[in-house]
Design a protein around this motif. Structure first.
Motif, PDB file in Angstrom:
ATOM      1  N   THR A  74       0.842  -1.196   0.000  1.00 26.73           N
ATOM      2  CA  THR A  74       0.000   0.000   0.000  1.00 26.73           C
ATOM      3  C   THR A  74       0.875   1.243   0.000  1.00 26.73           C
ATOM      4  O   THR A  74       1.855   1.312   0.743  1.00 26.73           O
ATOM      5  N   ALA A  75       0.532   2.197  -0.855  1.00 29.70           N
ATOM      6  CA  ALA A  75       1.299   3.442  -0.945  1.00 29.70           C
ATOM      7  C   ALA A  75       0.346   4.625  -1.020  1.00 29.70           C
ATOM      8  O   ALA A  75      -0.760   4.506  -1.554  1.00 29.70           O
ATOM      9  N   GLN A  76       0.806   5.744  -0.487  1.00 29.92           N
ATOM     10  CA  GLN A  76       0.028   6.979  -0.587  1.00 29.92           C
ATOM     11  C   GLN A  76       0.315   7.621  -1.940  1.00 29.92           C
ATOM     12  O   GLN A  76       1.463   7.820  -2.304  1.00 29.92           O
ATOM     13  N   VAL A  77      -0.743   7.916  -2.679  1.00 31.66           N
ATOM     14  CA  VAL A  77      -0.590   8.527  -3.998  1.00 31.66           C
ATOM     15  C   VAL A  77      -0.567  10.054  -3.886  1.00 31.66           C
ATOM     16  O   VAL A  77       0.246  10.726  -4.503  1.00 31.66           O
ATOM     17  N   ASP A  78      -1.478  10.587  -3.070  1.00 31.96           N
ATOM     18  CA  ASP A  78      -1.616  12.040  -2.986  1.00 31.96           C
ATOM     19  C   ASP A  78      -2.273  12.390  -1.651  1.00 31.96           C
ATOM     20  O   ASP A  78      -3.087  11.613  -1.144  1.00 31.96           O
ATOM     21  N   VAL A  79      -1.929  13.550  -1.107  1.00 29.26           N
ATOM     22  CA  VAL A  79      -2.579  13.976   0.140  1.00 29.26           C
ATOM     23  C   VAL A  79      -3.970  14.555  -0.124  1.00 29.26           C
ATOM     24  O   VAL A  79      -4.761  14.721   0.795  1.00 29.26           O
ATOM     25  N   ASN A  80      -4.266  14.851  -1.376  1.00 30.63           N
ATOM     26  CA  ASN A  80      -5.596  15.337  -1.737  1.00 30.63           C
ATOM     27  C   ASN A  80      -6.379  14.263  -2.477  1.00 30.63           C
ATOM     28  O   ASN A  80      -5.805  13.530  -3.289  1.00 30.63           O
ATOM     29  N   PRO A  81      -7.680  14.170  -2.233  1.00 29.11           N
ATOM     30  CA  PRO A  81      -8.468  13.190  -2.974  1.00 29.11           C
ATOM     31  C   PRO A  81      -8.560  13.589  -4.449  1.00 29.11           C
ATOM     32  O   PRO A  81      -8.599  14.784  -4.761  1.00 29.11           O
ATOM     33  N   PRO A  82      -8.572  12.610  -5.359  1.00 30.32           N
ATOM     34  CA  PRO A  82      -8.692  12.943  -6.781  1.00 30.32           C
ATOM     35  C   PRO A  82     -10.121  13.365  -7.115  1.00 30.32           C
ATOM     36  O   PRO A  82     -11.057  13.064  -6.379  1.00 30.32           O
ATOM     37  N   GLN A  83     -10.267  14.049  -8.235  1.00 30.89           N
ATOM     38  CA  GLN A  83     -11.618  14.396  -8.701  1.00 30.89           C
ATOM     39  C   GLN A  83     -12.331  13.141  -9.194  1.00 30.89           C
ATOM     40  O   GLN A  83     -13.541  13.009  -9.034  1.00 30.89           O
ATOM     41  N   SER A  84     -11.573  12.221  -9.794  1.00 29.97           N
ATOM     42  CA  SER A  84     -12.149  10.957 -10.262  1.00 29.97           C
ATOM     43  C   SER A  84     -11.012   9.980 -10.500  1.00 29.97           C
ATOM     44  O   SER A  84      -9.861  10.384 -10.667  1.00 29.97           O
ATOM     45  N   TYR A  85     -11.327   8.687 -10.500  1.00 33.56           N
ATOM     46  CA  TYR A  85     -10.313   7.674 -10.790  1.00 33.56           C
ATOM     47  C   TYR A  85     -10.980   6.386 -11.262  1.00 33.56           C
ATOM     48  O   TYR A  85     -12.122   6.109 -10.920  1.00 33.56           O
ATOM     49  N   LYS A  86     -10.250   5.625 -12.089  1.00 30.74           N
ATOM     50  CA  LYS A  86     -10.737   4.348 -12.608  1.00 30.74           C
ATOM     51  C   LYS A  86      -9.556   3.385 -12.664  1.00 30.74           C
ATOM     52  O   LYS A  86      -8.457   3.784 -13.061  1.00 30.74           O
ATOM     53  N   VAL A  87      -9.781   2.132 -12.306  1.00 35.77           N
ATOM     54  CA  VAL A  87      -8.696   1.145 -12.288  1.00 35.77           C
ATOM     55  C   VAL A  87      -8.945   0.030 -13.299  1.00 35.77           C
ATOM     56  O   VAL A  87     -10.082  -0.233 -13.686  1.00 35.77           O
ATOM     57  N   GLY A  88      -7.855  -0.622 -13.711  1.00 31.14           N
ATOM     58  CA  GLY A  88      -7.942  -1.727 -14.651  1.00 31.14           C
ATOM     59  C   GLY A  88      -7.033  -2.858 -14.227  1.00 31.14           C
ATOM     60  O   GLY A  88      -7.001  -3.242 -13.062  1.00 31.14           O
ATOM     61  N   PHE A  89      -6.254  -3.392 -15.177  1.00 32.90           N
ATOM     62  CA  PHE A  89      -5.322  -4.489 -14.911  1.00 32.90           C
ATOM     63  C   PHE A  89      -3.976  -3.897 -14.481  1.00 32.90           C
ATOM     64  O   PHE A  89      -3.144  -3.553 -15.318  1.00 32.90           O
ATOM     65  N   GLY A  90      -3.772  -3.740 -13.179  1.00 34.31           N
ATOM     66  CA  GLY A  90      -2.512  -3.199 -12.672  1.00 34.31           C
ATOM     67  C   GLY A  90      -2.260  -1.767 -13.074  1.00 34.31           C
ATOM     68  O   GLY A  90      -1.133  -1.291 -13.040  1.00 34.31           O
ATOM     69  N   ASN A  91      -3.318  -1.061 -13.460  1.00 36.20           N
ATOM     70  CA  ASN A  91      -3.161   0.324 -13.894  1.00 36.20           C
ATOM     71  C   ASN A  91      -4.305   1.172 -13.337  1.00 36.20           C
ATOM     72  O   ASN A  91      -5.284   0.654 -12.792  1.00 36.20           O
ATOM     73  N   MET A  92      -4.175   2.464 -13.495  1.00 33.70           N
ATOM     74  CA  MET A  92      -5.202   3.390 -13.034  1.00 33.70           C
ATOM     75  C   MET A  92      -5.052   4.695 -13.795  1.00 33.70           C
ATOM     76  O   MET A  92      -3.938   5.116 -14.110  1.00 33.70           O
ATOM     77  N   ALA A  93      -6.178   5.316 -14.103  1.00 35.91           N
ATOM     78  CA  ALA A  93      -6.170   6.677 -14.637  1.00 35.91           C
ATOM     79  C   ALA A  93      -6.940   7.536 -13.652  1.00 35.91           C
ATOM     80  O   ALA A  93      -7.928   7.086 -13.077  1.00 35.91           O
TER      81      ALA A  93
END
Length: 203
Positions: A63-82
């Motif tokens: 587990t890792a912290q990506v950002d201290v702010n929540p994203p506006q939106s996010y979507k995950v796939g096979f080992g990836n995320m946009a």
């Protein structure tokens, strides 16, 4: 919704409000607070924690912290995320690393399996195999995404399929419906004729 299932991950909130991930036969205690939001894919779970509202990623058991702010939106796939971050940058996580693709948010984006597609400045683009590529310089009227490609009808009514960096013309005939599954496109032409396109060939 307290459960999200990816193809090999299961993320859930238990009765005590603890956030857990079941992955490779093991249950990981991810957080003691119920997340604000979470999504599960293959090898990846993204979530915004319920305490500090930080954005985190569970990836291949870590587990890792990506950002201290929540994203506006996010979507995950096979080992990836946009995702579109707090400051409206469009970012991609793939192969264990995050990069910024755009310094403003795209017109739209979509994730399925290995495929990430997005629209920006009327361009229809894909991020796959570690790089961003132009699919078409005019946005399609509609598209259908599979785990490894995207089928769409272009502005001239031509059915095309983008797969592993190649763009194929599937049919110049008027297509009444079409579907895509992995690397196969099947489509209807004429009164009721179904055809199949696979590996550059129509059947």
């Amino acid at each position: 919704q307290t459960v999200r299932a990816g193809s090999n991950t299961l993320a859930y909130v238990n009765q005590s409000g603890y956030f857990k991930v079941f992955y490779h036969g093991e249950i990981t205690d991810v957080d003691v607070s119920t997340p604000v939001s979470f999504e599960a894919g293959r090898d990846v779970v993204a979530y915004v924690d319920g305490y500090q509202k930080y954005f985190h990623l569970f990836y291949k058991g870590q587990t890792a912290q990506v950002d201290v702010n929540p994203p506006q939106s996010y979507k995950v796939g096979f080992g990836n995320m946009a995702y579109v971050d707090y400051d409206e940058n469009f970012r991609i996580f793939s192969n264990g690393a995050t990069r910024r693709l755009l310094s403003q948010k795209p017109d739209f984006y979509d994730v399925k399996g290995n495929m990430i597609v997005y629209g920006y400045n009327s361009e229809f683009r894909a991020f796959t195999d570690g790089e961003s590529k132009l699919i078409d310089d005019i946005m399609p009227k509609e598209y259908k995404l599979s785990t490894d490609g995207v089928a769409y009808i272009d502005i001239d009514g031509v059915l095309k399929f983008y797969n592993h960096g190649k763009l194929y013309v599937v049919s110049h005939e008027t297509v009444s419906k079409y579907y895509v599954n992995n690397e196969v496109v099947w489509y209807m032409v004429g009164t009721n004729t179904w055809k199949v396109f696979y590996n550059g060939v129509n059947y």
